[in-house]
Design a protein around this motif. Sequence first.
Motif, mmCIF file in Angstrom:
data_model
loop_
_atom_site.group_PDB
_atom_site.id
_atom_site.type_symbol
_atom_site.label_atom_id
_atom_site.label_comp_id
_atom_site.label_asym_id
_atom_site.label_seq_id
_atom_site.Cartn_x
_atom_site.Cartn_y
_atom_site.Cartn_z
ATOM 1 N N HIS A 145 50.129 78.383 -27.412
ATOM 2 C CA HIS A 145 49.400 78.681 -26.181
ATOM 3 C C HIS A 145 49.572 77.561 -25.155
ATOM 4 O O HIS A 145 48.604 77.107 -24.546
ATOM 5 N N LYS A 182 37.694 85.796 -20.807
ATOM 6 C CA LYS A 182 37.753 85.808 -22.262
ATOM 7 C C LYS A 182 38.123 84.452 -22.855
ATOM 8 O O LYS A 182 38.472 84.352 -24.029
ATOM 9 N N PRO A 234 41.896 87.962 -26.555
ATOM 10 C CA PRO A 234 42.807 88.757 -25.731
ATOM 11 C C PRO A 234 42.528 90.249 -25.752
ATOM 12 O O PRO A 234 43.200 91.018 -25.072
ATOM 13 N N SER A 269 41.022 87.556 -31.680
ATOM 14 C CA SER A 269 40.584 86.305 -31.065
ATOM 15 C C SER A 269 41.155 85.137 -31.859
ATOM 16 O O SER A 269 41.579 85.301 -33.004
#
Length: 303
Positions: free
Chosen positions: A194, A55, A147, A152
């Motif tokens: 992230h 993904k 995810p 997204s």
Amino acid sequence: MANQEQQIIKHTYDTIVSQSESTQLLFQHAVLCQVYLPYRDPGKEVDSWVRQQGKAYFAIQATKVFNPQSERYDKLLGLPFGPKARLILTHINTLALLQRSPNLEVSDTITSFVKSLGLPNNGYQIDAIKNQLGRLAASMISIAFSPGENRSFQVDSKIIKGFDLWFPKNPNQRVLWDGNIVLSEDYFFSLMNHAVPLDKRHLAVFANNAMAIDIYTWLAQRLHRVSTQNSEFVHWVGLKEQFGEGYARMDHFKESFRSNLRLVLTQYSNAKIEEDLNKGFILKNSSPPIPPKTHQVLKIDKP
């Protein structure tokens, strides 16, 4: 500053971390722990690179830069590639997290930067670092991650928005940074949420090995998320799609992957990954290279 709130965030760098701890930390964007830059120079005729893994999605486009000699946008530096581009990104990411700003103050020389990456201090290494910095600064990226649950995030921008690409031509002249590096705000805020912590000492061992860096960062972001009750299995076909750039034959890729994995495990000794009868590898829950901690941090939201 933008809307701010105190939150407890796991595995996110915190400026409260002591200086002794922070000197051993580097960070990579979570997406770039799953999809990667080219291993080798694709050549000036290749101006784009697209990769997907699960993904996670990544694309990078080389753009022309302004040439002060011709006074035109006519210089195509090419795509960033290899281990040095990866190390530069981790260093820049770490500065951004440490300073908590997209405007990075870098009062240092290229020579010191080369040393901090664990590379030999010589003219070849300095030229290679300058080349990769220029390529990164002149590239547009797209980072996307889904995810699940119809959610997204996507970033379409430059990583480095501002940087002095032109260095002194006199080899005896002391080469300095221009004082700061400006990251795009989109990339900066994405990184703030992230970022994957890595051990700087480990990366120094892989400083000239792009595949080893990629395997290490992949395991660093993946293994601690594996269920403690159930292991996960990855097939050789999937591994070749992820790490097998430039390998036409599976047996050649397997030999290289095994060799680089053994090197990675000499540093990331807590990684629990086992080969299964030549079919692929079993991944088991493992503590990440940087021991898991929970820090009280100030999360910065995008304006």
